[in-house]
Design a protein around this motif. Structure first.
Motif, PDB file in Angstrom:
ATOM      1  N   GLY A  16       0.791  -1.220   0.000  1.00 35.01           N
ATOM      2  CA  GLY A  16       0.000   0.000   0.000  1.00 35.01           C
ATOM      3  C   GLY A  16       0.821   1.267   0.000  1.00 35.01           C
ATOM      4  O   GLY A  16       2.043   1.253   0.161  1.00 35.01           O
ATOM      5  N   ALA A  60       4.446   5.112   4.234  1.00 37.84           N
ATOM      6  CA  ALA A  60       3.443   4.052   4.343  1.00 37.84           C
ATOM      7  C   ALA A  60       4.119   2.688   4.270  1.00 37.84           C
ATOM      8  O   ALA A  60       5.080   2.503   3.518  1.00 37.84           O
ATOM      9  CB  ALA A  60       2.406   4.189   3.228  1.00 37.84           C
ATOM     10  N   GLU A  89      -5.154   5.886   2.702  1.00 42.90           N
ATOM     11  CA  GLU A  89      -4.304   4.717   2.489  1.00 42.90           C
ATOM     12  C   GLU A  89      -4.998   3.819   1.465  1.00 42.90           C
ATOM     13  O   GLU A  89      -6.197   3.562   1.561  1.00 42.90           O
ATOM     14  CB  GLU A  89      -4.119   3.971   3.810  1.00 42.90           C
ATOM     15  CG  GLU A  89      -3.194   2.774   3.749  1.00 42.90           C
ATOM     16  CD  GLU A  89      -3.064   2.099   5.116  1.00 42.90           C
ATOM     17  OE1 GLU A  89      -2.246   2.583   5.922  1.00 42.90           O
ATOM     18  OE2 GLU A  89      -3.811   1.128   5.372  1.00 42.90           O
ATOM     19  N   ARG A  98      -5.681  11.546   5.313  1.00 45.95           N
ATOM     20  CA  ARG A  98      -4.736  10.544   4.805  1.00 45.95           C
ATOM     21  C   ARG A  98      -5.538   9.402   4.215  1.00 45.95           C
ATOM     22  O   ARG A  98      -6.322   8.764   4.901  1.00 45.95           O
ATOM     23  CB  ARG A  98      -3.843  10.031   5.942  1.00 45.95           C
ATOM     24  CG  ARG A  98      -2.786   9.007   5.509  1.00 45.95           C
ATOM     25  CD  ARG A  98      -1.970   8.554   6.715  1.00 45.95           C
ATOM     26  NE  ARG A  98      -0.841   7.711   6.319  1.00 45.95           N
ATOM     27  CZ  ARG A  98      -0.919   6.392   6.156  1.00 45.95           C
ATOM     28  NH1 ARG A  98      -2.084   5.768   6.348  1.00 45.95           N
ATOM     29  NH2 ARG A  98       0.140   5.701   5.806  1.00 45.95           N
ATOM     30  N   ALA A 101       0.010   5.905   0.530  1.00 47.64           N
ATOM     31  CA  ALA A 101      -0.935   6.859   1.117  1.00 47.64           C
ATOM     32  C   ALA A 101      -0.861   8.189   0.387  1.00 47.64           C
ATOM     33  O   ALA A 101       0.210   8.614  -0.065  1.00 47.64           O
ATOM     34  CB  ALA A 101      -0.653   7.057   2.601  1.00 47.64           C
ATOM     35  N   ALA A 128      -1.159  -1.517   3.186  1.00 49.73           N
ATOM     36  CA  ALA A 128      -2.575  -1.154   3.253  1.00 49.73           C
ATOM     37  C   ALA A 128      -3.346  -2.282   3.909  1.00 49.73           C
ATOM     38  O   ALA A 128      -3.300  -3.418   3.449  1.00 49.73           O
ATOM     39  CB  ALA A 128      -3.120  -0.877   1.852  1.00 49.73           C
TER      40      ALA A 128
END
Length: 469
Positions: A275, A429, A452, A450, A277, A432
């Motif tokens: 993930g 990050a 994500e 934010r 962000a 996720a």
């Protein structure tokens, strides 16, 4: 920044703006409501070195995920600070050790016994603060070394069979500039824990500076996180969550539709956790307009922004019926409020955005659902999930695929180390947890966000488009 999930964020908002008094009084009453008999019982102190205790329901979920994917970093909780001033690295090392000694969850390891996951508190868990002195290097190279140390720290792969579930590194860039990166595994911490860690670490550092080589002295905590986990399991075994379970199953109905968002990349056969962000900020005028709108609709910022998130997702998916996960602080017990640990619980809100539904009607629906959820907040998500009969898709998270959270920055997680100025930096990050997770932070009346997103499904362009609405 203090990132405390609702409902405590709703109470904190009372200090930011004078919302409708009746609405706030109702919220406060719900926040403070707890079964008097349950509180009177107290949580038994069972945790001791060598004693195997059950995991909490939330911990068990993370344990299974980590066993399924040992290299998982999506549940890392990193924080990064730039420190200015004269740092005593030795005192900071002692402070971290004192923090671990005080909170047993930071000296706990996890293992499987006869096929059952358990947690074992250790008498001690030696900690080493990583330190790199770059004062002899050119400034640019020192900053590059600091960035590398941050990346290594936030992407650390934890072995839950060893303690502590915490790593930290500090890079001395110059005589009065340092970068500190700290990362905990979510199995041992949560957003509410941040101010507790900041407070205790600062106090331990102050004591270490004044005590020389002697360890800081702490008063003992009456109970530890493992005690809470055992109490929660016992309550479940005794049928203590039946009222909440009945409410949530009625709220969700017999079957919750999957949210089918259009993706940029084909969905695989298994769930993935890579993930990134996208960060954004709502300008002052729009933030003020939103607060005014919430006041007019008798909605807190949480309710207003959750309604907006539901509307956006409905438009993107072309779908009016789906579910959203919402993080709840999960600290109703007074014993829990001083403990570092993974108390956060997930509640599942079913979104029903009907064609032609007015904004006022959607906000009213979210408000009603929120107040009802607060009155049935004890149910562990995993207990709810075990009661459901929906077919599981290994490529998706069960019941909901997106998250929402609103927090208030009340300044309590500022790292106030004696003689130092600490500024929080954005941490990279590390993955996720869900397809999309939207976190809104209210800072002095301004809204920051934010988003994500799962990079196995969405590109940065799509994430930016969602951020821009």
């Amino acid at each position: 920044m203090a990132r405390r999930p609702w409902p405590r964020a709703e109470r904190s908002f009372k200090d930011v703006d004078d919302m409708n008094d009746l609405n706030q009084d109702l919220l406060a009453a719900l926040l403070d409501s707890e079964d008097d008999e349950l509180i009177a019982e107290g949580i038994p102190a069972l945790a001791a070195p060598g004693v195997a205790l059950p995991l909490s329901f939330s911990q068990q979920q993370l344990w299974f995920l980590q066993q399924y994917e040992p290299g998982l970093t999506a549940y890392n909780l990193p924080r990064v600070f730039r420190l200015r001033g004269a740092l005593d690295v030795g005192a900071l090392q002692q402070a971290f050790q004192a923090l671990i000694d005080r909170h047993a969850v930071l000296r706990t390891r996890y293992e499987s016994r006869d096929g059952v996951a358990v947690q074992c508190v250790l008498a001690s868990a030696p900690f080493v603060l990583g330190h790199e002195d770059c004062r002899h290097l050119p400034a640019r190279e020192g900053q590059a070394r600091a960035a590398e140390a941050v990346d290594r720290t936030v992407s650390h792969v934890f072995d839950l069979g060893t303690a502590p579930p915490l790593v930290a590194r500090v890079v001395t860039v110059s005589a009065d500039e340092h970068v500190l990166a700290v990362c905990l595994h979510h199995i041992a911490s949560d957003a509410w824990s941040n101010p507790l860690i900041a407070r205790d670490l600062a106090e331990a550092y102050r004591l270490a500076l004044s005590a020389g080589d002697g360890p800081p002295q702490w008063p003992a905590l009456p109970v530890q996180y493992a005690d809470y986990a055992a109490w929660q399991r016992a309550r479940a075994d005794e049928g203590g969550f039946q009222r909440e379970l009945a409410y949530w199953n009625a709220h969700l109905g017999a079957e919750v539709p999957t949210l089918n968002l259009p993706t940029d990349l084909p969905r695989g056969t298994q769930r993935r956790f890579e993930g990134a962000a996208a960060l954004f900020e709502v300008d002052a005028q729009l933030s003020a307009d939103l607060v005014g709108l919430g006041r007019a609709l008798q909605c807190t910022p949480f309710m207003l922004m959750l309604a907006a998130w539901q509307a956006l997702l409905s438009r993107q998916a072309g779908q009016g019926d789906f579910a959203i996960g919402v993080a709840h602080a999960g600290r109703h017990r007074p014993e829990a409020r001083a403990l570092v640990g993974f108390f956060i619980n997930t509640q599942v809100f079913r979104a029903r955005v009907a064609p032609g539904m007015s904004w006022r009607a959607l906000c009213r629906q979210v408000r009603e659902n929120t107040l009802a959820a607060m009155d049935h907040a004890d149910l562990p998500f995993e207990v709810l999930l075990d009661s459901r009969t929906e077919r599981r898709d290994p490529a998706r998270s069960p019941l909901f695929q997106v998250m929402f959270g609103l927090q208030v920055d009340d300044g309590q997680t500022t790292l106030a180390l004696e003689g130092l100025q600490a500024d929080a930096l954005d941490a990279p990050a590390t993955g996720a947890k869900f397809e999309l997770s939207l976190d809104i932070t209210l800072t002095g009346g301004l809204l920051q966000g934010r988003l994500e997103y799962a990079t196995a499904l969405f590109t940065p362009t799509t994430a930016q488009r969602l951020v821009e609405g």
